[in-house]
Design an enzyme around this catalytic site. Structure first.
Site, PDB file in Angstrom:
ATOM      1  N   HIS A   1       0.808  -1.218   0.000  1.00 14.40           N
ATOM      2  CA  HIS A   1       0.000   0.000   0.000  1.00 14.40           C
ATOM      3  C   HIS A   1       0.840   1.266   0.000  1.00 14.40           C
ATOM      4  O   HIS A   1       0.535   2.216  -0.713  1.00 14.40           O
ATOM      5  CB  HIS A   1      -0.900  -0.039   1.234  1.00 14.40           C
ATOM      6  CG  HIS A   1      -1.929   1.042   1.282  1.00 14.40           C
ATOM      7  ND1 HIS A   1      -2.726   1.355   0.211  1.00 14.40           N
ATOM      8  CD2 HIS A   1      -2.304   1.880   2.288  1.00 14.40           C
ATOM      9  CE1 HIS A   1      -3.551   2.340   0.544  1.00 14.40           C
ATOM     10  NE2 HIS A   1      -3.297   2.680   1.794  1.00 14.40           N
TER      11      HIS A   1
ATOM     12  N   ARG B   1       3.626   4.029   8.668  1.00  9.64           N
ATOM     13  CA  ARG B   1       2.937   5.306   8.459  1.00  9.64           C
ATOM     14  C   ARG B   1       1.594   5.336   9.163  1.00  9.64           C
ATOM     15  O   ARG B   1       0.814   4.379   9.075  1.00  9.64           O
ATOM     16  CB  ARG B   1       2.698   5.520   6.959  1.00  9.64           C
ATOM     17  CG  ARG B   1       1.903   6.761   6.636  1.00  9.64           C
ATOM     18  CD  ARG B   1       1.511   6.768   5.174  1.00  9.64           C
ATOM     19  NE  ARG B   1       0.587   5.694   4.858  1.00  9.64           N
ATOM     20  CZ  ARG B   1      -0.656   5.862   4.415  1.00  9.64           C
ATOM     21  NH1 ARG B   1      -1.128   7.071   4.224  1.00  9.64           N
ATOM     22  NH2 ARG B   1      -1.420   4.832   4.143  1.00  9.64           N
TER      23      ARG B   1
HETATM   24  C1  LIG Z   1      -5.937   3.675  -3.114  1.00 10.89           C
HETATM   25  C2  LIG Z   1      -5.144   4.615  -2.248  1.00 10.89           C
HETATM   26  C3  LIG Z   1      -5.793   5.430  -1.313  1.00 10.89           C
HETATM   27  C4  LIG Z   1      -5.061   6.291  -0.497  1.00 10.89           C
HETATM   28  N1  LIG Z   1      -5.726   7.064   0.412  1.00 10.89           N
HETATM   29  C5  LIG Z   1      -5.011   7.925   1.162  1.00 10.89           C
HETATM   30  C6  LIG Z   1      -5.663   8.812   2.069  1.00 10.89           C
HETATM   31  O1  LIG Z   1      -6.884   8.851   2.161  1.00 10.89           O
HETATM   32  N2  LIG Z   1      -4.908   9.628   2.843  1.00 10.89           N
HETATM   33  C7  LIG Z   1      -3.540   9.652   2.760  1.00 10.89           C
HETATM   34  O2  LIG Z   1      -2.899  10.432   3.462  1.00 10.89           O
HETATM   35  N3  LIG Z   1      -2.901   8.846   1.894  1.00 10.89           N
HETATM   36  C8  LIG Z   1      -3.590   8.001   1.099  1.00 10.89           C
HETATM   37  N4  LIG Z   1      -2.920   7.189   0.229  1.00 10.89           N
HETATM   38  C9  LIG Z   1      -1.492   7.425   0.007  1.00 10.89           C
HETATM   39  C10 LIG Z   1      -1.326   8.732  -0.802  1.00 10.89           C
HETATM   40  O3  LIG Z   1      -2.369   8.819  -1.744  1.00 10.89           O
HETATM   41  C11 LIG Z   1      -0.013   8.785  -1.549  1.00 10.89           C
HETATM   42  O4  LIG Z   1       1.042   8.512  -0.690  1.00 10.89           O
HETATM   43  C12 LIG Z   1       0.173  10.182  -2.128  1.00 10.89           C
HETATM   44  O5  LIG Z   1      -0.892  10.486  -2.995  1.00 10.89           O
HETATM   45  C13 LIG Z   1       1.473  10.257  -2.897  1.00 10.89           C
HETATM   46  O6  LIG Z   1       1.496  11.492  -3.569  1.00 10.89           O
HETATM   47  P1  LIG Z   1       2.701  11.847  -4.492  1.00 10.89           P
HETATM   48  O7  LIG Z   1       2.454  13.221  -4.993  1.00 10.89           O
HETATM   49  O8  LIG Z   1       3.972  11.581  -3.793  1.00 10.89           O
HETATM   50  O9  LIG Z   1       2.635  10.798  -5.694  1.00 10.89           O
HETATM   51  P2  LIG Z   1       1.445  10.367  -6.661  1.00 10.89           P
HETATM   52  O10 LIG Z   1       0.183  11.031  -6.326  1.00 10.89           O
HETATM   53  O11 LIG Z   1       1.478   8.883  -6.715  1.00 10.89           O
HETATM   54  O12 LIG Z   1       1.901  10.944  -8.075  1.00 10.89           O
HETATM   55  C14 LIG Z   1       2.988  10.408  -8.759  1.00 10.89           C
HETATM   56  C15 LIG Z   1       3.112  11.135 -10.077  1.00 10.89           C
HETATM   57  O13 LIG Z   1       4.380  10.806 -10.645  1.00 10.89           O
HETATM   58  C16 LIG Z   1       4.211  10.496 -12.026  1.00 10.89           C
HETATM   59  N5  LIG Z   1       5.349   9.653 -12.435  1.00 10.89           N
HETATM   60  C17 LIG Z   1       5.816   8.520 -11.865  1.00 10.89           C
HETATM   61  N6  LIG Z   1       6.904   8.079 -12.537  1.00 10.89           N
HETATM   62  C18 LIG Z   1       7.124   8.949 -13.554  1.00 10.89           C
HETATM   63  C19 LIG Z   1       8.071   9.034 -14.601  1.00 10.89           C
HETATM   64  N7  LIG Z   1       9.039   8.109 -14.772  1.00 10.89           N
HETATM   65  N8  LIG Z   1       7.984  10.070 -15.478  1.00 10.89           N
HETATM   66  C20 LIG Z   1       7.004  11.012 -15.357  1.00 10.89           C
HETATM   67  N9  LIG Z   1       6.072  10.975 -14.384  1.00 10.89           N
HETATM   68  C21 LIG Z   1       6.137   9.961 -13.488  1.00 10.89           C
HETATM   69  C22 LIG Z   1       2.853   9.837 -12.098  1.00 10.89           C
HETATM   70  O14 LIG Z   1       2.357   9.869 -13.402  1.00 10.89           O
HETATM   71  C23 LIG Z   1       2.076  10.744 -11.116  1.00 10.89           C
HETATM   72  O15 LIG Z   1       1.676  11.917 -11.792  1.00 10.89           O
HETATM   73  C24 LIG Z   1      -3.648   6.334  -0.616  1.00 10.89           C
HETATM   74  C25 LIG Z   1      -2.997   5.529  -1.551  1.00 10.89           C
HETATM   75  C26 LIG Z   1      -3.734   4.670  -2.364  1.00 10.89           C
HETATM   76  C27 LIG Z   1      -2.992   3.812  -3.367  1.00 10.89           C
END
Ligand SMILES: Cc1cc2nc3c(=O)[nH]c(=O)nc-3n(C[C@H](O)[C@H](O)[C@H](O)COP(=O)(O)OP(=O)(O)OC[C@H]3O[C@@H](n4cnc5c(N)ncnc54)[C@H](O)[C@@H]3O)c2cc1C
Length: 519
Positions: A336, A371
């Site tokens: 997760h 976490r």
């Molecule tokens: C189903 C689910 C429900 C969740 N619910 C919650 C919640 O309610 N509360 C909470 O605190 N956390 C929750 N989490 C965890 C939380 O959503 C994530 O940890 C958080 O959204 C991560 O944000 P981020 O901006 O780091 O990455 P992400 O939102 O995952 O964004 C990653 C971005 O990187 C881009 N990317 C990746 N690799 C490349 C590449 N090589 N080149 C170009 N682009 C790339 C992707 O396209 C995307 O745009 C949940 C997770 C899941 C899976």
């Protein structure tokens, strides 16, 4: 959309909460290019089937110091936690104001259960989705900010040890390079390392792998959080069933439909998450099924209450013709959240000049060994903004790259044998470096991964880059988990079931292939 520029002031790899929040900060200081390897989310359409991807039992952001520290099991960095809690309210208030401007209603209220904790909820939407919508709308309204979909970043480029740009495969499958003064990695998690995961298909550990190839340190990679109850049905997305269902009275039943949690903990289904996960794994192991799972059972609960208390879950299942008030639901645990990642300070700086990281791809010690649910979105907001501020101060440099990136050609055709290799990695990680670990299993995994390396050394297509990144990230997780000879937080070893504070009340750090432990 127009082609990508050859040069920009700042590059943000990732258009999730962390990347967008950082980009908003950066747009005041110069031109910003945000890259997403997938399409951009469509907030106009909403249907229960696609909304299932947003299902969450953490449907709020809340502020809890003690709970965060307790969940982190001794390894939280107090400074990182305090920063989150001190700056969280400001980031949330600002988000509410941006949302108001664009018509999205977010509410930040005092919780009834505790006089000190406050929580952010979205009205009529999943909180994570509502936050992303507000950030997208704000980002798209800014002049110097461009968001490029289907732009797959393959490599970081450097000039005299300073990150100076990126190589990517663009929307049309054409390789390109873009120069800049500083790069932020905000690429999210690496759940695709495991056979079963709640993460999207894009969560292939690209950021961690690119950072390591560029000389960055990664830390705490062994700590992977597993959700106990992800749906396990063919042809239905692997969304997960909120743990609150168990808190409200749902039962877990094994393959023979017998309740089993009482054998493992006096609180039965309400036992701590990690214990429930391990109990389910044990029941799956002793079942005679080739494709094991357990059932979540709500059929004894009041149907109207279930429908009323869990309207999104109910609707998401109904969209797949499953009535959860009448049918038991096949579930099993799934990877997760990655607590570890690219090692940063609380400003998002890494050990490589010009390289920053924020969100799930990064680690600054906030989560420690596990976490607290709901802390990830707040982390992305607070530390995304901080990384943006730190990057603004980065020295502006003329473009010049030292070496050519690894070859990047096109989107396809699909490389022969690549899917099989990805599946092998996912199976190895699930079986040997998953929920219950042992030295023998992890040594086997490391050896198999090392033997696989030559087949993944020269990626050319998007998918082979993902496979190669998964492979490197898998090695980092397996080696770190093997080195931590104790159990702590989300890391459980059969051969070392207890804490060993003397040796391991420390963070693992991978430098080249060696894992070291530092305070
Ligand atoms: C189903 C689910 C429900 C969740 N619910 C919650 C919640 O309610 N509360 C909470 O605190 N956390 C929750 N989490 C965890 C939380 O959503 C994530 O940890 C958080 O959204 C991560 O944000 P981020 O901006 O780091 O990455 P992400 O939102 O995952 O964004 C990653 C971005 O990187 C881009 N990317 C990746 N690799 C490349 C590449 N090589 N080149 C170009 N682009 C790339 C992707 O396209 C995307 O745009 C949940 C997770 C899941 C899976």
């Amino acid at each position: 959309m127009k082609g990508l520029p050859a040069e920009t002031d700042f590059i943000v790899v990732g258009a999730g909460v962390a990347g967008l929040r950082a980009a908003i900060e950066l747009a005041a200081a110069g031109s910003v290019l945000v890259l997403s390897k997938t399409e951009l989310p469509n907030f106009k359409t909403a249907d229960a089937k696609s909304d299932a991807a947003w299902l969450s039992d953490e449907d709020e952001i809340s502020l809890h110091l003690q709970d965060t520290l307790a969940t982190g099991d001794g390894l939280c960095d107090l400074n990182a936690v305090k920063t989150l809690l001190e700056e969280g309210p400001e980031r949330i208030e600002e988000l509410i104001a941006w949302g108001k401007h664009h018509g999205t209603k977010l509410v930040f209220s005092q919780e009834i259960t505790s006089s000190r904790s406050r929580a952010l909820h979205a009205e009529g939407d999943v909180t994570g989705r509502a936050i992303l919508r507000v950030l997208f709308e704000k980002a798209q309204s800014l002049k110097h900010l461009t968001i490029a979909p289907f732009a797959f970043t393959t490599e970081l480029l450097s000039d005299g040890g300073h990150i100076s740009g990126i190589a990517l495969i663009d929307q049309k499958g054409v390789p390109q390079q873009v120069s800049c003064s500083a790069v932020l990695l905000a690429t999210g998690g690496a759940g695709q390392l495991f056979r079963n995961t709640t993460n999207p298909e894009s969560a292939t550990g690209d950021g961690v792998a690119m950072a390591v190839r560029a000389g960055a340190e990664v830390s705490d990679m062994e700590f992977v959080q597993f959700h106990p109850t992800a749906l396990h049905m063919k042809k239905v997305p692997r969304f997960f069933l909120p743990e609150t269902l168990c808190a409200e009275g749902a039962y877990l039943r094994n393959f023979e439909l017998n309740r089993f949690m009482m054998k493992y903990h006096p609180e039965a289904e309400r036992a701590p998450r990690d214990l429930v996960v391990r109990a389910i794994v044990h029941e799956m192991e002793v079942s005679r099924s080739k494709d094991p799972f357990v059932y979540l059972d709500l059929t004894h609960m009041n149907a109207t209450k279930v429908e009323k208390h869990f309207p999104r879950v109910y609707a998401a299942f109904m969209a797949h013709n499953i009535d959860i008030t009448e049918d038991v639901i096949p579930v099993r645990p799934a990877a997760h959240f990655s607590m570890g990642g690219v090692r940063t300070d609380i400003h998002g700086s890494t050990n490589v000049p010009g390289l920053f990281a924020a969100g799930e791809v990064a680690t600054n010690g906030l989560h420690g060994a596990n976490r607290l649910p709901s802390n990830a979105l707040l982390e992305s907001l607070v530390y995304g903004a901080r990384a943006g501020k730190a990057m603004r101060a980065a020295e502006k440099r003329a473009a010049k790259h030292e070496k050519q990136p690894r070859a990047a050609y096109s989107n396809g055709p699909v490389d022969t044998g690549m899917e099989e290799l990805v599946e092998q990695i996912q199976d190895l990680m699930w079986n040997e470096v998953g929920i219950v670990r042992s030295r023998m299993g992890m040594q086997k995994a490391v050896k198999s991964l090392e033997e696989m390396a030559p087949k993944l050394a020269h990626p050319k297509t998007r998918r082979s880059h993902e496979a190669s990144n998964l492979h490197l990230a898998a090695l980092l997780v397996a080696r770190s988990a093997l080195a931590r000879e104790e159990s702590r937080g989300a890391h459980y070893r059969m051969d070392y079931p207890d804490h060993d504070d003397k040796k391991f009340l420390k963070h693992s750090v991978v430098r080249t292939e060696k894992v070291v432990f530092v305070s």
